[in-house]
Design a protein around this motif. Structure first.
Motif, PDB file in Angstrom:
ATOM      1  N   THR A  72       6.330   8.465   6.062  1.00 56.49           N
ATOM      2  CA  THR A  72       6.025   7.357   6.958  1.00 56.49           C
ATOM      3  C   THR A  72       7.313   6.681   7.436  1.00 56.49           C
ATOM      4  N   THR A  73       7.267   6.171   8.652  1.00 57.68           N
ATOM      5  CA  THR A  73       8.412   5.464   9.227  1.00 57.68           C
ATOM      6  C   THR A  73       8.238   3.953   9.126  1.00 57.68           C
ATOM      7  N   TYR A  74       7.151   3.520   8.488  1.00 61.61           N
ATOM      8  CA  TYR A  74       6.901   2.096   8.306  1.00 61.61           C
ATOM      9  C   TYR A  74       6.184   1.890   6.981  1.00 61.61           C
ATOM     10  N   PRO A  92      -9.806  -5.595   9.975  1.00 57.82           N
ATOM     11  CA  PRO A  92     -10.861  -4.667   9.552  1.00 57.82           C
ATOM     12  C   PRO A  92     -11.257  -3.683  10.654  1.00 57.82           C
ATOM     13  N   GLY A  93     -11.355  -2.423  10.261  1.00 55.23           N
ATOM     14  CA  GLY A  93     -11.643  -1.355  11.199  1.00 55.23           C
ATOM     15  C   GLY A  93     -10.409  -0.572  11.595  1.00 55.23           C
ATOM     16  N   GLY A  94      -9.233  -1.128  11.338  1.00 55.23           N
ATOM     17  CA  GLY A  94      -7.983  -0.474  11.713  1.00 55.23           C
ATOM     18  C   GLY A  94      -7.687   0.747  10.853  1.00 55.23           C
ATOM     19  N   VAL A  95      -7.003   1.713  11.454  1.00 53.99           N
ATOM     20  CA  VAL A  95      -6.586   2.936  10.760  1.00 53.99           C
ATOM     21  C   VAL A  95      -5.065   3.006  10.824  1.00 53.99           C
ATOM     22  N   PHE A  96      -4.432   3.263   9.696  1.00 54.66           N
ATOM     23  CA  PHE A  96      -2.971   3.302   9.672  1.00 54.66           C
ATOM     24  C   PHE A  96      -2.502   4.282   8.608  1.00 54.66           C
ATOM     25  N   GLY A  97      -1.193   4.519   8.578  1.00 51.64           N
ATOM     26  CA  GLY A  97      -0.616   5.451   7.619  1.00 51.64           C
ATOM     27  C   GLY A  97      -0.284   6.795   8.218  1.00 51.64           C
ATOM     28  N   MET A  98      -0.674   6.995   9.478  1.00 46.08           N
ATOM     29  CA  MET A  98      -0.399   8.271  10.128  1.00 46.08           C
ATOM     30  C   MET A  98       1.071   8.378  10.511  1.00 46.08           C
ATOM     31  N   CYS A  99       1.610   9.568  10.381  1.00 47.52           N
ATOM     32  CA  CYS A  99       3.029   9.814  10.637  1.00 47.52           C
ATOM     33  C   CYS A  99       3.162  10.806  11.786  1.00 47.52           C
ATOM     34  N   GLY A 100       3.945  10.427  12.807  1.00 48.04           N
ATOM     35  CA  GLY A 100       4.090  11.306  13.962  1.00 48.04           C
ATOM     36  C   GLY A 100       5.309  12.201  13.911  1.00 48.04           C
ATOM     37  N   GLY A 101       6.149  12.026  12.905  1.00 49.31           N
ATOM     38  CA  GLY A 101       7.366  12.821  12.820  1.00 49.31           C
ATOM     39  C   GLY A 101       7.167  14.104  12.033  1.00 49.31           C
ATOM     40  N   SER A 102       8.232  14.902  11.950  1.00 49.52           N
ATOM     41  CA  SER A 102       8.153  16.180  11.246  1.00 49.52           C
ATOM     42  C   SER A 102       8.617  16.067   9.797  1.00 49.52           C
ATOM     43  N   SER A 103       9.052  14.881   9.389  1.00 47.72           N
ATOM     44  CA  SER A 103       9.574  14.711   8.033  1.00 47.72           C
ATOM     45  C   SER A 103       8.470  14.675   6.982  1.00 47.72           C
ATOM     46  N   GLY A 104       7.233  14.394   7.411  1.00 41.10           N
ATOM     47  CA  GLY A 104       6.150  14.269   6.447  1.00 41.10           C
ATOM     48  C   GLY A 104       6.190  12.960   5.688  1.00 41.10           C
ATOM     49  N   LEU A 121       0.838  -1.192   0.000  1.00 44.71           N
ATOM     50  CA  LEU A 121       0.000   0.000   0.000  1.00 44.71           C
ATOM     51  C   LEU A 121       0.875   1.245   0.000  1.00 44.71           C
ATOM     52  N   PHE A 122       1.957   1.189   0.764  1.00 45.43           N
ATOM     53  CA  PHE A 122       2.996   2.214   0.720  1.00 45.43           C
ATOM     54  C   PHE A 122       4.234   1.630   1.378  1.00 45.43           C
ATOM     55  N   GLY A 123       5.397   2.186   1.024  1.00 45.02           N
ATOM     56  CA  GLY A 123       6.653   1.702   1.563  1.00 45.02           C
ATOM     57  C   GLY A 123       7.192   2.609   2.653  1.00 45.02           C
ATOM     58  N   VAL A 124       8.249   2.153   3.303  1.00 43.08           N
ATOM     59  CA  VAL A 124       8.912   2.960   4.324  1.00 43.08           C
ATOM     60  C   VAL A 124       9.446   4.235   3.679  1.00 43.08           C
ATOM     61  N   GLY A 125       9.132   5.376   4.261  1.00 46.01           N
ATOM     62  CA  GLY A 125       9.586   6.654   3.728  1.00 46.01           C
ATOM     63  C   GLY A 125       8.676   7.276   2.702  1.00 46.01           C
ATOM     64  N   ALA A 126       7.497   6.702   2.490  1.00 47.62           N
ATOM     65  CA  ALA A 126       6.552   7.267   1.526  1.00 47.62           C
ATOM     66  C   ALA A 126       5.992   8.586   2.059  1.00 47.62           C
ATOM     67  N   PRO A 127       5.599   9.498   1.173  1.00 47.90           N
ATOM     68  CA  PRO A 127       5.007  10.763   1.618  1.00 47.90           C
ATOM     69  C   PRO A 127       3.742  10.520   2.431  1.00 47.90           C
ATOM     70  N   PHE A 128       3.583  11.262   3.488  1.00 44.83           N
ATOM     71  CA  PHE A 128       2.405  11.135   4.339  1.00 44.83           C
ATOM     72  C   PHE A 128       1.335  12.101   3.838  1.00 44.83           C
ATOM     73  N   ASP A 129       0.423  11.598   3.008  1.00 48.21           N
ATOM     74  CA  ASP A 129      -0.596  12.465   2.433  1.00 48.21           C
ATOM     75  C   ASP A 129      -2.008  11.912   2.583  1.00 48.21           C
TER      76      ASP A 129
END
Length: 239
Positions: A92-94, A78-90, A41-49
């Motif tokens: 993803t770290t995973y 099912p029901g899970g939410v993911f893709g959120m990034c907590g860092g300032s780089s914008g 779905l996305f790789g490590v370091g993908a833009p957080f958009d």
């Protein structure tokens, strides 16, 4: 085997009232995206958009070391939410990979920000999801850092069993579709394939669980809880 247990494996369409209960933004299907098993779905370091809301199927979240070693940090149901990034780089770290065919609602940050501002219910849903994910992360850290191999595998199996079963409270599921390989279990527990295989064979011989061809059967739930060393409060935090 009951239909709900198979449904958790990713065979549903994502329509209907049950699917709507799993949505971060109820009633919104315009951003749904179907994903094939094994697809990133996305790789490590993908833009957080955008934020991803899993409606059907299984997804693994993972981190990578420089030499390619992988740590699965969470299995999303099912029901899970993911893709959120907590860092300032914008970024993803995973990364996220579908383990089965999956249906995902992809919510742009602009849309999510507007809904959070105008809808307290959406904010509450997101807070509950983040709170549960934090509890899971703390327990996974405890497993890798302090539990032995036998306890780690038993705890992971118990966690997934409890999380799946509670999505269908009217069904007594003792057997479930578990779309994982022993390599997935090893990547999630920090163990080698050989070590995972040895633990699973021992648990089967002792009449605790049986895992074969991606079907998990709980033979003795009470003994599984005892092997995992998990108390009631910890298990409730997984829900």
């Amino acid at each position: 085997m009951t239909q709900p247990a198979d449904r958790l494996g990713g065979s549903g369409s994502g329509d209907g009232p049950v699917a709507d209960e799993l949505r971060l933004l109820p009633g919104s299907r315009s951003t749904d995206r179907k994903v094939e098993a094994g697809q990133e779905l996305f790789g490590v370091g993908a833009p957080f958009d955008a934020v991803y809301n899993l409606i059907d199927g299984w997804v693994a979240l993972y981190t990578l070391l420089e030499d390619g070693r992988r740590q699965i940090v969470q299995f999303v149901l099912p029901g899970g939410v993911f893709g959120m990034c907590g860092g300032s780089s914008g970024r993803t770290t995973y990364g996220a990979q579908a383990l089965t065919e999956a249906l995902v609602s992809v919510v742009s940050l602009a849309v999510l920000t507007a809904r959070l501002r105008d809808s307290p219910d959406v904010t509450a849903r997101l807070v509950r999801s983040l709170s549960r994910d934090r509890a899971l992360a703390f327990d996974h850290l405890t497993s890798v850092g302090r539990r032995n191999a036998r306890e780690r595998v038993a705890c992971l199996i118990l966690e997934l069993f409890v999380r799946c079963r509670t999505q269908w409270p009217g069904n007594r599921i003792e057997e479930m579709y578990l779309p994982l390989t022993q390599e997935h279990i090893g990547d999630a527990t920090g163990l080698t394939f050989v070590h995972v295989n040895r633990v699973l064979r021992a648990l089967r011989k002792e009449g605790v669980v049986e895992f074969h061809h991606r079907r998990l059967r709980i033979l003795d739930p009470d003994r599984l809880v005892g092997v995992a060393g998990v108390d009631h409060n910890a298990a409730m935090a997984w829900l």
